[in-house]
Write an enzyme that holds these catalytic residues in place. Structure first.
Site, PDB file in Angstrom:
ATOM      1  N   GLU A 116     -41.879 -88.854  62.696  1.00  0.00           N
ATOM      2  CA  GLU A 116     -43.116 -88.978  61.946  1.00  0.00           C
ATOM      3  C   GLU A 116     -42.999 -89.677  60.614  1.00  0.00           C
ATOM      4  O   GLU A 116     -41.996 -89.616  59.940  1.00  0.00           O
ATOM      5  CB  GLU A 116     -43.600 -87.575  61.635  1.00  0.00           C
ATOM      6  N   CYS A 152     -46.659 -81.563  58.209  1.00  0.00           N
ATOM      7  CA  CYS A 152     -45.639 -82.286  58.956  1.00  0.00           C
ATOM      8  C   CYS A 152     -45.300 -81.520  60.216  1.00  0.00           C
ATOM      9  O   CYS A 152     -45.218 -80.293  60.199  1.00  0.00           O
ATOM     10  CB  CYS A 152     -44.394 -82.438  58.097  1.00  0.00           C
ATOM     11  N   CYS A 166     -41.390 -80.274  59.818  1.00  0.00           N
ATOM     12  CA  CYS A 166     -41.037 -79.300  58.775  1.00  0.00           C
ATOM     13  C   CYS A 166     -42.120 -78.242  58.602  1.00  0.00           C
ATOM     14  O   CYS A 166     -42.425 -77.842  57.476  1.00  0.00           O
ATOM     15  CB  CYS A 166     -40.807 -80.003  57.445  1.00  0.00           C
ATOM     16  N   HIS A 194     -42.792 -75.582  54.807  1.00  0.00           N
ATOM     17  CA  HIS A 194     -43.981 -75.609  53.952  1.00  0.00           C
ATOM     18  C   HIS A 194     -44.680 -74.256  53.956  1.00  0.00           C
ATOM     19  O   HIS A 194     -45.295 -73.859  52.965  1.00  0.00           O
ATOM     20  CB  HIS A 194     -44.940 -76.708  54.404  1.00  0.00           C
ATOM     21  N   ARG A 250     -34.067 -80.843  54.579  1.00  0.00           N
ATOM     22  CA  ARG A 250     -33.973 -82.130  53.897  1.00  0.00           C
ATOM     23  C   ARG A 250     -33.779 -81.979  52.395  1.00  0.00           C
ATOM     24  O   ARG A 250     -33.752 -82.963  51.679  1.00  0.00           O
ATOM     25  CB  ARG A 250     -35.203 -82.980  54.207  1.00  0.00           C
ATOM     26  N   SER A 273     -38.239 -85.353  50.709  1.00  0.00           N
ATOM     27  CA  SER A 273     -38.225 -86.798  50.932  1.00  0.00           C
ATOM     28  C   SER A 273     -38.923 -87.552  49.813  1.00  0.00           C
ATOM     29  O   SER A 273     -38.744 -88.756  49.682  1.00  0.00           O
ATOM     30  CB  SER A 273     -38.835 -87.136  52.293  1.00  0.00           C
ATOM     31  N   CYS A 288     -37.884 -88.065  56.679  1.00  0.00           N
ATOM     32  CA  CYS A 288     -39.062 -87.625  57.425  1.00  0.00           C
ATOM     33  C   CYS A 288     -40.166 -87.605  56.408  1.00  0.00           C
ATOM     34  O   CYS A 288     -40.341 -86.637  55.689  1.00  0.00           O
ATOM     35  CB  CYS A 288     -38.849 -86.226  57.987  1.00  0.00           C
ATOM     36  N   CYS A 331     -44.245 -85.604  55.339  1.00  0.00           N
ATOM     37  CA  CYS A 331     -44.663 -84.636  54.332  1.00  0.00           C
ATOM     38  C   CYS A 331     -44.887 -85.315  52.994  1.00  0.00           C
ATOM     39  O   CYS A 331     -45.717 -84.896  52.203  1.00  0.00           O
ATOM     40  CB  CYS A 331     -43.624 -83.536  54.202  1.00  0.00           C
TER      41      CYS A 331
END
Lengths: 566, 175
Positions: free
Chosen positions: A14, A61, A64, A68, A478, A501, A545, A548
């Site tokens: 994604e 996302c 993930c 979150h 991440r 990210s 990724c 997000c």
């Protein structure tokens, strides 16, 4: 003569990330990292009930979801000064560990191993030699003559069919692919097995959290999975033992396959240990919480500045002002109105799109900063901070892995090689090994607590009139994730997600300092501008990724080419 | 605890709704499966999953069914609200590669991974709709809202052909 290479999109999952590099004489001289989609979650959350925020944030996302959800409930609890019961911490810790194990296995094998492993070369492997290579690294039932022969036949069938399926986009035969055929065959076999083990982690997560891919057992104030050892409708003994069994199977894969594979790849690609360091300021937050007040942790967090690992400084609680007061985001080079640097509580999100301007605005991602500096986040940051702080578990795994890399590479390497592209993979595998141990440990802590008769899982939140601010952090697969909330009269007034990210993929700032992706690409070699495998290696090592960071579809929807040399 | 694709015996038929509910019409597939679960009794040989934009996490579900129906949005040069079905054959032939949304490409990659493991569903069908509004926000556009009923009716027909009959929940029967 300098060449411009555009890789767009660069993510295999994604999100939509564009990387531009300038190369001169086979070396990258300058890089730009650009998020090509706009984020808008903050706008959706304004005016809503803070207790519902996690249900929305876990939809930011698809990869993930869980992280979150965790950061969101923690942010609200922090704003309210609400402690949660120990069982809720242990269950959340288990959720966190299982999710991360799933994620790290998927990232290495499915999303980045093919940057290093040449699938087609596996056809030339000698099966007997492959078995001997695998046996020299670790004991594993899948490392058998018959298994490797089957996998080789399967690769042959795929190549013969002309439909490479998931292997279609690989740079087969690229000059930067240097593994011997036997290592490639072993890795392809492990790639196929990885699919089974990521699934086991996922299955354990589903048992404990009610449902995947969107967990259901969280709540502001604790968890909602009622515990009763003898009741079939709750989290009972049978289900808990099932979780443990799956966690142990996953642990076996990580210790006997994933970690040895990454150690071998790091040693065989030892030339790469000099590339990809980039920003050596590191940021990680502590996690795997061990007390109700959030002051004891099984994984440490803190910061390292300018690669000074021994000078690491720790974050000491989930309410540490040293973290809270030093995070800001800069939009000088991002497509938002203005050029401010602000604390997340004070931010606004007003889009202002220009074209891609090399020396102006060029990304939808904001540039997060800690004390004004760009920070690298992710497993490498966490492992470095743990190592720097003398954390026992981290030190043991790092020293062991480095000694095994040294043996295989035939040259002694120390922790400085971790500041590199393969170092990020090695740190991720080390973190996975630690989390696989900690998953079992926290399972036991939960069981012991239940045995003592403590079945509490929830403390009811109350929302006073007036305004409260809170932040919740979580060390996600991440890296450092933080959610920041401003509540007024029980409703969300402002909400910001500062995601891993964003720290890594963010653009330059008002002081023109490169973000971590950008800095890590400078000085990387580039053998063939039309097939910039080296760019993918370094960017994929961060586990990008950016769904997000930015998750909107590009309204223009223009055609994009994967690689463009201009 | 909810029934998940990860425990219990393998179901024979699966319905997977995918999309991002934070981007209005992008979430069409998720809204469809939610409504389906609210309005109908789900028989034991049918599994329904709200996949969100979950990528690889959908693999176990896809490997646990013999027939798979996927509901999603599609980027086709057609009027918003147009419903279009793709067969497994279209996917294999690669005709629609590159025309779908980002997570849709993920879906095709995951299917090819399932095939690599010889565990892909025997048939895969995509029921898609062209979105009208992809702005940030919750809830569907007025163009797509009525398409939920269209797609559910279509899905019930397809399931009936496989011998699966969806009975309305008693509480969901409208006057």
């Amino acid at each position: 003569m300098a060449q411009r290479i555009v890789v767009d999109p660069i993510t295999r999952i994604e999100g939509h990330l564009r990387i531009d590099v300038e190369a001169d004489n086979g070396r990258i001289t300058r890089a730009w990292s650009s998020g090509q989609m706009w984020r808008g979650i903050e706008v959706i959350l304004q005016g809503r009930d803070p207790r519902d925020a996690w249900l929305f944030t876990q939809r930011i996302c698809g990869v993930c979801t869980t992280v979150h959800a965790l950061a969101s409930v923690r942010a609200v609890e922090n704003a309210l000064g609400l402690e949660i019961p120990m069982n809720a911490h242990y269950i959340r810790n288990l959720v966190q560990a299982l999710h991360a194990l799933h994620d790290h296995i998927v990232h290495f094998y499915i999303l980045s191993a093919l940057d290093w492993v040449d699938v087609v070369s596996a056809l030339k492997a000698d099966i007997g030699k492959t078995v001997r290579l695998a046996d020299s690294l670790a004991e594993w039932p899948g490392n058998s003559f018959n298994r490797f022969r089957e996998v080789q036949a399967k690769v042959q069938a795929i190549v013969d069919s002309g439909q490479l399926g998931p292997f279609a986009n690989g740079y087969w035969g690229h000059p930067a692919m240097i593994l011997p055929p036997e290592a490639n065959l072993m890795a392809v076999s492990h790639y196929l097995e990885a699919l089974d083990y990521q699934r086991k982690a996922d299955q354990a997560l589903a048992i404990i959290s009610g449902k995947n891919p969107h967990i259901q057992n969280l709540s502001v104030g604790g968890v909602t999975a009622a515990i009763n050892p003898d009741n079939e409708a709750t989290l009972n003994t049978e289900r808990l033992y099932w979780v443990k069994q799956l966690a142990e199977e996953v642990r076996g894969f990580i210790h006997n396959v994933y970690l040895p594979d990454v150690i071998a790849i790091g040693a065989l690609y030892k030339d790469w240990l000099q590339y990809g360091a980039g920003v050596t300021n590191y940021l990680a937050v502590p996690d795997m919480i061990l007390d109700t007040r959030g002051t004891k942790f099984d994984l440490p967090g803190g910061i390292i500045m300018n690669g000074d690992v021994r000078g690491a400084r720790a974050f000491t609680s989930t309410d540490d002002p040293f973290f809270r007061d030093n995070v800001a985001e800069c939009i000088a080079r991002s497509w938002y109105s203005g050029d401010w640097t602000r604390h997340p509580y004070e931010e606004e999100t007003v889009p202002d799109y220009t074209d891609f301007q090399d020396n102006g605005k060029y990304s939808w991602i904001k540039a997060p900063r800690f004390q004004g500096e760009p920070m690298q986040v992710g497993p490498l940051a966490q492992v470095m901070v743990g190592y720097g702080l003398g954390h026992k578990l981290t030190t043991r795994y790092v020293d062991d892995a480095l000694s095994r890399v040294s043996t295989l590479a035939g040259a002694r390497v120390d922790a400085s090689v971790l500041h590199s592209t393969p170092g990020r993979h090695l740190a991720r595998a080390i973190r996975a090994a630690m989390l696989s141990d900690l998953a079992i440990k926290h399972w036991q802590l939960l069981m012991d607590n239940i045995d003592r008769g403590d079945l509490a899982i929830y403390n009811k939140p109350t929302f006073p009139a007036g305004e409260q601010q809170g932040f919740g952090f979580h060390e996600a697969p991440r890296g450092t994730l933080s959610h920041w909330i401003v509540i007024r009269d029980g409703k969300i007034r402002n909400y910001q997600c500062v995601v891993p990210s964003t720290w890594n993929a963010g653009p330059r700032d008002s002081a023109d300092k490169d973000g971590p992706y950008e800095a890590s690409l400078v000085d990387n070699p580039i053998a063939d501008p039309e097939r910039p495998l080296e760019v993918l290696r370094t960017v994929h090592s961060f586990d990008p990724c950016i769904a997000c960071a930015v998750h909107m579809l590009n309204p223009g929807g223009e055609e994009v080419s994967r690689v463009k040399v201009v | 605890m909810n029934r998940t694709p990860n425990n219990g015996p393998a179901a024979r038929t699966g319905i997977l709704g995918i999309g991002n509910i934070l981007i209005r019409d992008e979430g069409f597939g998720v809204h469809c499966v939610r409504q389906l679960q609210e309005e109908f009794l789900v028989p034991g040989d049918l599994e329904i999953l709200d996949g969100g934009t979950a990528g690889i996490m959908m693999a176990p579900f896809m490997e646990s069914v013999q027939a798979l129906y996927v509901i999603d949005t599609v980027n086709l040069p057609a009027a918003p609200g147009t419903v279009h079905c793709f067969s497994d054959h279209d996917i294999r032939a690669g005709d629609i590669q590159g025309m779908m949304s980002p997570h849709q490409l993920g879906l095709l990659e995951i299917l090819s991974l399932c095939r690599l493991r010889d565990r892909a569903p025997e048939t895969v069908e995509l029921i898609t709709v062209v979105p009208a509004d992809l702005s940030t926000g919750l809830g569907l556009s007025s163009v797509l809202e009525p398409r939920i009923a269209t797609v559910i009716a279509l899905l019930r027909e397809k399931l009936a052909e496989r011998g699966i009959v969806l009975q309305p929940r008693p509480s969901a029967v409208h006057a």
